[in-house]
Write a protein that holds these residues in place. Structure first.
Motif, PDB file in Angstrom:
ATOM      1  N   PRO A 181     -91.413  41.027  52.897  1.00 17.57           N
ATOM      2  CA  PRO A 181     -90.616  42.512  53.180  1.00 17.57           C
ATOM      3  C   PRO A 181     -89.213  42.170  53.668  1.00 17.57           C
ATOM      4  N   SER A 182     -88.340  42.805  53.171  1.00 17.79           N
ATOM      5  CA  SER A 182     -86.685  42.906  53.864  1.00 17.79           C
ATOM      6  C   SER A 182     -86.495  44.145  54.662  1.00 17.79           C
ATOM      7  N   ARG A 183     -86.112  44.092  55.728  1.00 17.25           N
ATOM      8  CA  ARG A 183     -85.845  45.264  56.561  1.00 17.25           C
ATOM      9  C   ARG A 183     -84.640  45.783  56.159  1.00 17.25           C
ATOM     10  N   GLY A 184     -84.706  47.014  55.318  1.00 17.28           N
ATOM     11  CA  GLY A 184     -83.530  48.034  55.072  1.00 17.28           C
ATOM     12  C   GLY A 184     -83.131  47.355  53.685  1.00 17.28           C
ATOM     13  N   GLY A 185     -83.807  46.593  52.861  1.00 16.75           N
ATOM     14  CA  GLY A 185     -83.157  46.012  51.679  1.00 16.75           C
ATOM     15  C   GLY A 185     -82.123  45.027  51.742  1.00 16.75           C
ATOM     16  N   LEU A 186     -81.385  44.820  50.613  1.00 17.16           N
ATOM     17  CA  LEU A 186     -80.548  43.813  50.525  1.00 17.16           C
ATOM     18  C   LEU A 186     -79.264  44.676  50.557  1.00 17.16           C
ATOM     19  N   LEU A 187     -78.558  44.806  51.619  1.00 14.03           N
ATOM     20  CA  LEU A 187     -77.364  45.420  52.057  1.00 14.03           C
ATOM     21  C   LEU A 187     -76.137  44.365  52.024  1.00 14.03           C
ATOM     22  N   PRO A 188     -75.210  44.896  51.789  1.00 16.65           N
ATOM     23  CA  PRO A 188     -73.612  43.942  52.101  1.00 16.65           C
ATOM     24  C   PRO A 188     -73.774  43.273  53.504  1.00 16.65           C
TER      25      PRO A 188
ATOM     26  N   ARG B 198     -74.116  43.369  38.991  1.00 16.73           N
ATOM     27  CA  ARG B 198     -74.677  44.175  37.636  1.00 16.73           C
ATOM     28  C   ARG B 198     -74.948  45.424  37.895  1.00 16.73           C
ATOM     29  N   VAL B 199     -75.781  45.821  39.107  1.00 14.01           N
ATOM     30  CA  VAL B 199     -76.224  47.064  39.466  1.00 14.01           C
ATOM     31  C   VAL B 199     -75.894  46.887  41.293  1.00 14.01           C
ATOM     32  N   PRO B 200     -75.592  48.172  41.699  1.00 15.44           N
ATOM     33  CA  PRO B 200     -75.386  48.038  43.021  1.00 15.44           C
ATOM     34  C   PRO B 200     -76.285  47.486  43.807  1.00 15.44           C
ATOM     35  N   ALA B 201     -76.342  46.280  44.975  1.00 11.77           N
ATOM     36  CA  ALA B 201     -77.411  46.002  45.768  1.00 11.77           C
ATOM     37  C   ALA B 201     -77.407  47.162  46.878  1.00 11.77           C
ATOM     38  N   GLY B 202     -78.625  47.061  47.362  1.00 17.26           N
ATOM     39  CA  GLY B 202     -78.941  47.986  48.333  1.00 17.26           C
ATOM     40  C   GLY B 202     -80.114  48.048  48.793  1.00 17.26           C
ATOM     41  N   PRO B 203     -80.825  49.172  49.459  1.00 15.06           N
ATOM     42  CA  PRO B 203     -82.197  49.233  49.835  1.00 15.06           C
ATOM     43  C   PRO B 203     -83.439  49.024  48.987  1.00 15.06           C
TER      44      PRO B 203
END
Length: 289
Positions: free
Chosen positions: A161-168, A266-271
């Motif tokens: 699991p990733s905490r908060g997803g893949l944010l900048p 190609r799509v925004p990165a994010g949670p």
């Protein structure tokens, strides 16, 4: 250093190596205290572990060299536990060494001797990079090196699991080994289990060492990207050290600390990007997501 952290060292001893050493020291100076001294001595056929405080060495702890050998690539992971240091060599338990100095005193990692040093990393915790003197003696080794200690692996898969997803500004670190029989493997950054793949990284050793990138969005693959800034780091019989940094507009990918390629979003990165998959002909050493 503190419990829960680790030191990662990867390299290749020279074919006619006499010795090399790994010191976890209280400073970069040659006379600094040493919390852990790991010293394979090929001429004597032993590995010596010790510590030094106030200029005086303690009692030596010795064990057989295997699987360390001249000319054979190695991977050492030194984990810090509350009781001492737990040492793995090539993925298997090697030795334990009790704390003789507080690990918090360690501020430098020194590696030198008869070897080609591939990588040194401090894993876990936000610390300053270790001070790394250049190896005193080096011997080049061929593009691919035999691996006497690894049997053909089963496919590897990791979905932490990733905490908060893949944010900048988030960075993924992957370290591993490419077996001699390897054909290809892939790394996927997904939006949930079975969801869209925002980055598909696919080294193909069976296709002139191509490094293919793509995305899988809405049930369809996009266009492939193959250009890289240097030779592929994914070579049979070699270790690799890969970093994937998420930027505002693109992924920035580094191999052995050097830029390898950029992949524009190609799509925004994010949670929503919260699954990492690694599968295929690869032996994983370390994954940070």
């Amino acid at each position: 250093l503190r419990p829960g952290m680790a030191i990662y060292v990867q390299g290749v001893p020279a074919p006619q190596a006499d010795w090399f050493r790994v010191n976890l020291a209280a400073g970069p100076e040659e006379e600094a205290d040493v919390a852990l001294h790991l010293n394979p001595r090929f001429g004597a056929g032993v590995a010596v572990l010790n510590s030094r405080r106030g200029g005086r060495w303690g009692d030596e702890q010795r064990r057989e060299l295997h699987p360390l050998c001249p000319g054979g690539p190695f991977e050492i992971v030194i984990s810090v536990t509350p009781e001492g240091y737990r040492i793995l060599v090539n993925g298997t338990f090697y030795e334990e060494f009790p704390h003789r100095l507080p690990p918090e005193l360690v501020t430098a990692v020194n590696v030198d001797g008869d070897l080609e040093l591939g990588s040194v990393s401090v894993l876990g915790g936000a610390v300053r990079p270790p001070k790394l003197p250049r190896p005193q003696k080096t011997t080049p080794h061929p593009k691919t090196s035999p691996s006497p200690f690894l049997t053909p692996p089963s496919p590897s898969r990791s979905s932490p699991p990733s905490r908060g997803g893949l944010l900048p500004k988030k960075t993924i670190v992957i370290k591993g080994f490419i077996p001699l029989h390897a054909n290809r493997f892939h790394i996927n950054l997904r939006a949930g289990p079975g969801g869209d793949v925002v980055l598909h990284l696919n080294p193909r050793m069976d296709e002139d060492d191509a490094v293919v990138r793509n995305s899988f969005l809405g049930g369809s693959w996009g266009h492939e990207e193959r250009d890289i800034s240097c030779c592929s780091p994914f070579l049979r019989g070699r270790y690799f050290d890969l970093s994937i940094r998420c930027g505002n507009h693109r992924f920035k990918v580094f191999a052995e600390g050097q830029p390898l390629f950029h992949f524009h979003h190609r799509v925004p990165a994010g949670p929503h990007v919260d699954v990492l998959e690694i599968e295929g002909d690869v032996v994983l050493s370390y994954v940070h997501f």
